[in-house]
Design a protein around this motif. Structure first.
Motif, short mmCIF file in Angstrom:
data_model
loop_
_atom_site.label_atom_id
_atom_site.label_comp_id
_atom_site.label_asym_id
_atom_site.label_seq_id
_atom_site.Cartn_x
_atom_site.Cartn_y
_atom_site.Cartn_z
N GLY A 136 0.81 -1.22 0.00
CA GLY A 136 0.00 0.00 0.00
C GLY A 136 0.84 1.26 0.00
O GLY A 136 1.97 1.27 0.50
N ARG A 137 0.28 2.31 -0.54
CA ARG A 137 1.00 3.58 -0.72
C ARG A 137 1.51 4.17 0.59
O ARG A 137 2.62 4.69 0.66
N THR A 138 0.71 4.11 1.62
CA THR A 138 1.07 4.77 2.88
C THR A 138 1.04 3.77 4.03
O THR A 138 0.45 2.68 3.92
N LYS A 139 1.64 4.17 5.12
CA LYS A 139 1.61 3.33 6.33
C LYS A 139 0.15 3.13 6.78
O LYS A 139 -0.21 2.05 7.22
N ARG A 140 -0.65 4.17 6.64
CA ARG A 140 -2.07 4.07 7.02
C ARG A 140 -2.78 2.99 6.20
O ARG A 140 -3.55 2.20 6.74
N VAL A 141 -2.53 2.94 4.89
CA VAL A 141 -3.15 1.92 4.04
C VAL A 141 -2.67 0.54 4.44
O VAL A 141 -3.46 -0.39 4.60
N ARG A 142 -1.36 0.39 4.61
CA ARG A 142 -0.82 -0.92 4.99
C ARG A 142 -1.38 -1.38 6.33
O ARG A 142 -1.76 -2.53 6.49
N ASN A 143 -1.45 -0.47 7.30
CA ASN A 143 -2.00 -0.83 8.61
C ASN A 143 -3.49 -1.17 8.53
O ASN A 143 -3.95 -2.09 9.21
N ALA A 144 -4.23 -0.44 7.72
CA ALA A 144 -5.66 -0.74 7.56
C ALA A 144 -5.85 -2.12 6.95
O ALA A 144 -6.71 -2.89 7.38
N ALA A 145 -5.04 -2.45 5.96
CA ALA A 145 -5.13 -3.77 5.34
C ALA A 145 -4.76 -4.86 6.35
O ALA A 145 -5.44 -5.89 6.44
N ARG A 146 -3.72 -4.64 7.11
CA ARG A 146 -3.32 -5.62 8.13
C ARG A 146 -4.42 -5.79 9.18
O ARG A 146 -4.68 -6.91 9.64
N ALA A 147 -5.04 -4.70 9.57
CA ALA A 147 -6.13 -4.77 10.56
C ALA A 147 -7.30 -5.58 10.00
O ALA A 147 -7.91 -6.38 10.71
N THR A 148 -7.60 -5.41 8.72
CA THR A 148 -8.67 -6.19 8.09
C THR A 148 -8.30 -7.66 8.09
O THR A 148 -9.14 -8.52 8.42
N LEU A 149 -7.07 -7.96 7.75
CA LEU A 149 -6.61 -9.36 7.75
C LEU A 149 -6.67 -9.95 9.16
O LEU A 149 -7.13 -11.08 9.34
N ASN A 150 -6.25 -9.20 10.16
CA ASN A 150 -6.27 -9.68 11.54
C ASN A 150 -7.70 -9.91 12.01
O ASN A 150 -7.98 -10.89 12.69
N HIS A 151 -8.58 -9.00 11.66
CA HIS A 151 -9.99 -9.14 12.04
C HIS A 151 -10.60 -10.40 11.42
O HIS A 151 -11.35 -11.11 12.08
N ARG A 152 -10.23 -10.67 10.19
CA ARG A 152 -10.76 -11.86 9.51
C ARG A 152 -10.23 -13.14 10.15
O ARG A 152 -10.95 -14.12 10.24
N SER A 153 -8.97 -13.12 10.55
CA SER A 153 -8.40 -14.34 11.14
C SER A 153 -8.97 -14.61 12.53
O SER A 153 -8.99 -15.74 12.98
N GLU A 154 -9.45 -13.57 13.21
CA GLU A 154 -10.05 -13.72 14.53
C GLU A 154 -11.49 -14.20 14.43
O GLU A 154 -12.03 -14.74 15.40
N SER A 155 -12.14 -13.97 13.30
CA SER A 155 -13.55 -14.31 13.15
C SER A 155 -13.77 -15.78 12.91
O SER A 155 -13.03 -16.55 12.51
#
Length: 155
Positions: A136-155
């Motif tokens: 992702g272009r920015t740290k914010r984008v990369r962190n948002a994507a990682r948070a989505t991935l983490n949320h999915r793995s917890e579900s």
């Protein structure tokens, strides 16, 4: 002092609200004409903002359906002289592609705005989310994507 009555020339806030109201209620057949009239408002920035809200609302409603492509073509014709609005339509087309798992090019996603990258990072295409978590272009984008991935793995 030159004072105009509000009814003759409402301020941009009142016109903005009126434009949004009309855009919410417009019939599909009249949409292109209304968007053109809004874009003819003397306050170009305000008019573009009203149309951007309309485009985002309509695209969000239509992007997964068959009607999207015809609508996007119609809107593109209306916005040929508005680069930012035309870019937003192209980004909605790319978002449609990644959402529906249609062909898309990584360089197109990397060249897209932070708005689109953040939207895609919160989306449903795991491959796109993983791609944005790494590239992702920015740290914010990369962190948002990682948070989505983490949320999915917890579900």
């Amino acid at each position: 002092m030159n004072v105009r009555p509000l009814a003759q020339n409402p301020d941009e806030h009142a016109r903005f609200a009126a434009h949004l109201d009309k855009l919410r209620q417009v019939a599909d057949a009249d949409e292109a004409d209304l968007v053109s009239r809004v874009l003819a408002d003397p306050d170009r920035t305000m008019a573009q903002s009203a149309v951007l809200r309309h485009v985002d609302r309509r695209a969000a409603d239509l992007h997964t359906g068959a009607a999207y492509e015809g609508w996007a073509q119609m809107m593109t014709q209306v916005m040929t002289d508005r680069p930012f609005l035309a870019q937003r339509l192209r980004e909605w087309l790319l978002f449609r592609a990644v959402t529906l798992k249609l062909p898309w090019q990584p360089h197109d996603l990397l060249a897209s705005s932070n708005w689109l990258q953040l939207k895609a990072a919160a989306g449903t295409n795991a491959g796109v989310i993983e791609f944005l978590a790494e590239s992702g272009r920015t740290k914010r984008v990369r962190n948002a994507a990682r948070a989505t991935l983490n949320h999915r793995s917890e579900s």
